[in-house]
Design a protein around this motif. Structure first.
Motif, PDB file in Angstrom:
ATOM      1  N   LYS A 103      -2.440 -13.411  -5.363  1.00  0.00           N
ATOM      2  CA  LYS A 103      -3.447 -12.976  -4.396  1.00  0.00           C
ATOM      3  C   LYS A 103      -3.581 -11.445  -4.443  1.00  0.00           C
ATOM      4  CE  LYS A 103      -4.022 -12.826   0.605  1.00  0.00           C
ATOM      5  NZ  LYS A 103      -3.366 -13.127   1.880  1.00  0.00           N
ATOM      6  N   GLN A 104      -2.444 -10.749  -4.410  1.00  0.00           N
ATOM      7  CA  GLN A 104      -2.478  -9.277  -4.465  1.00  0.00           C
ATOM      8  C   GLN A 104      -3.139  -8.788  -5.736  1.00  0.00           C
ATOM      9  OE1 GLN A 104      -1.635  -7.403  -2.036  1.00  0.00           O
ATOM     10  NE2 GLN A 104      -0.764  -9.066  -0.814  1.00  0.00           N
ATOM     11  N   LYS A 105      -2.796  -9.441  -6.838  1.00  0.00           N
ATOM     12  CA  LYS A 105      -3.244  -8.943  -8.124  1.00  0.00           C
ATOM     13  C   LYS A 105      -4.725  -9.236  -8.388  1.00  0.00           C
ATOM     14  CE  LYS A 105      -1.589  -8.609 -12.853  1.00  0.00           C
ATOM     15  NZ  LYS A 105      -1.228  -7.195 -12.817  1.00  0.00           N
TER      16      LYS A 105
ATOM     17  N   GLN B  79       1.386 -15.355  -3.279  1.00  0.00           N
ATOM     18  CA  GLN B  79       1.131 -13.997  -2.772  1.00  0.00           C
ATOM     19  C   GLN B  79       0.916 -12.971  -3.885  1.00  0.00           C
ATOM     20  OE1 GLN B  79       0.346 -13.188   0.182  1.00  0.00           O
ATOM     21  NE2 GLN B  79       0.841 -15.162   1.127  1.00  0.00           N
TER      22      GLN B  79
ATOM     23  N   ARG C 190      -9.718  -9.974  -3.671  1.00  0.00           N
ATOM     24  CA  ARG C 190     -10.224  -8.926  -2.773  1.00  0.00           C
ATOM     25  C   ARG C 190     -10.520  -9.578  -1.435  1.00  0.00           C
ATOM     26  NH1 ARG C 190     -15.618  -7.528  -3.831  1.00  0.00           N
ATOM     27  NH2 ARG C 190     -15.370  -9.357  -5.108  1.00  0.00           N
TER      28      ARG C 190
END
Ligand code: ADP
Ligand code: MG
Length: 240
Positions: free
Chosen positions: A223-225, A220, A228
């Protein structure tokens, strides 16, 4: 959607389509044919159009042997070849694709496949395995050429970014791949990846692939970092 599924040396192919259907640069298509691949595997037939036509980021979970390497190498190479057609011949571009893997052995394996795929476009796409056992001085010299695609471990890349001033220019980077991302995290590379993130261009200018045989919540943060609104592709053994 239904597919004819056949196993070619363990990789499940999708013979409802062909590599020609992806409208690849003829040099890349020829190299794929040379290796002997006729039809893409399931992960390839899904990931390649999403990446090339829709420019999507991708998080993919697919079993070992399902063909993940070409699922990302083909979009990386094609994207760079297309970009090269838009800039002046001989114009400096810095590094355009980075492929991060958990071990030096895997870096060499991926590099070997990459070499075969760029066989006919090696003028436009120069490649470097930063995690091979060459000396630092040889590596520095090779980096001065600004290879278009770099393969290596996160630790080695961060080391080069932090210690060799200006040796790797990432301003124009188009593609970041983290292969075997579960192992990359298990091996404790999360911090290195975060620090590498500080050297990368804005997310909107960068396409990201996170590939793995297994995926859990540890992904996660990455993915956030890095991603898009990624397309999430999951192919389990039971499904094929
Ligand atoms: P993964 O990374 O998912 O474990 P690999 O990319 O290493 O899988 O591919 C597994 C095997 O399948 C390799 O031997 C590779 O050469 C073969 N392979 C990959 N793509 C194809 C294809 N389109 N057709 C036939 N064989 C393929
Ligand atoms: Mg693999």
């Amino acid at each position: 959607m239904s597919y004819e599924k056949k196993s070619v040396e363990g990789a499940y192919i999708d013979d409802s389509t062909t590599f020609e259907a992806f409208h690849l640069d003829s040099r890349l298509l020829q190299a794929i044919k040379n290796i002997g691949f006729q039809y893409p595997t399931l992960i390839q037939s899904h990931a390649i159009p999403l990446a090339l036509q829709q420019k999507r980021d991708i998080i993919a979970k697919a079993a070992t042997g399902s063909g993940k390497t070409l699922a990302y190498l083909i979009p990386v190479i094609e994207t760079i070849l297309e970009y090269k057609k838009t800039i002046d011949n001989g114009e400096e571009n810095g590094t355009l694709g980075i492929i991060l893997v958990p071990t030096r052995e895997l870096a060499q394996q991926v590099y070997n496949v990459l070499e075969k795929l760029v066989l006919y476009c090696s003028k436009d796409i120069r490649t470097l395995n930063i995690s091979s056992d060459m000396s630092d001085s040889v590596l520095s010299t090779l980096l001065m050429d600004q290879p278009e695609i770099i393969v290596g471990t996160p630790g080695k890349l961060l080391d080069l970014l932090q210690t060799k001033i200006n040796s790797i220019s990432l301003n124009e980077l188009k593609f970041l791949v983290v292969d075997e991302v579960d192992l990359v995290l298990t091996f404790g590379y999360q911090d290195d990846l975060n620090k590498i993130g500080e050297y990368l261009p804005l997310k909107k200018n960068l396409q990201t692939f996170l590939m793995s045989a297994t995926l859990n919540d540890d992904i996660q943060a990455l993915k956030q970092k890095f991603c898009r609104s990624p397309a999430i592709l999951k192919f389990n053994d039971e499904e094929i």
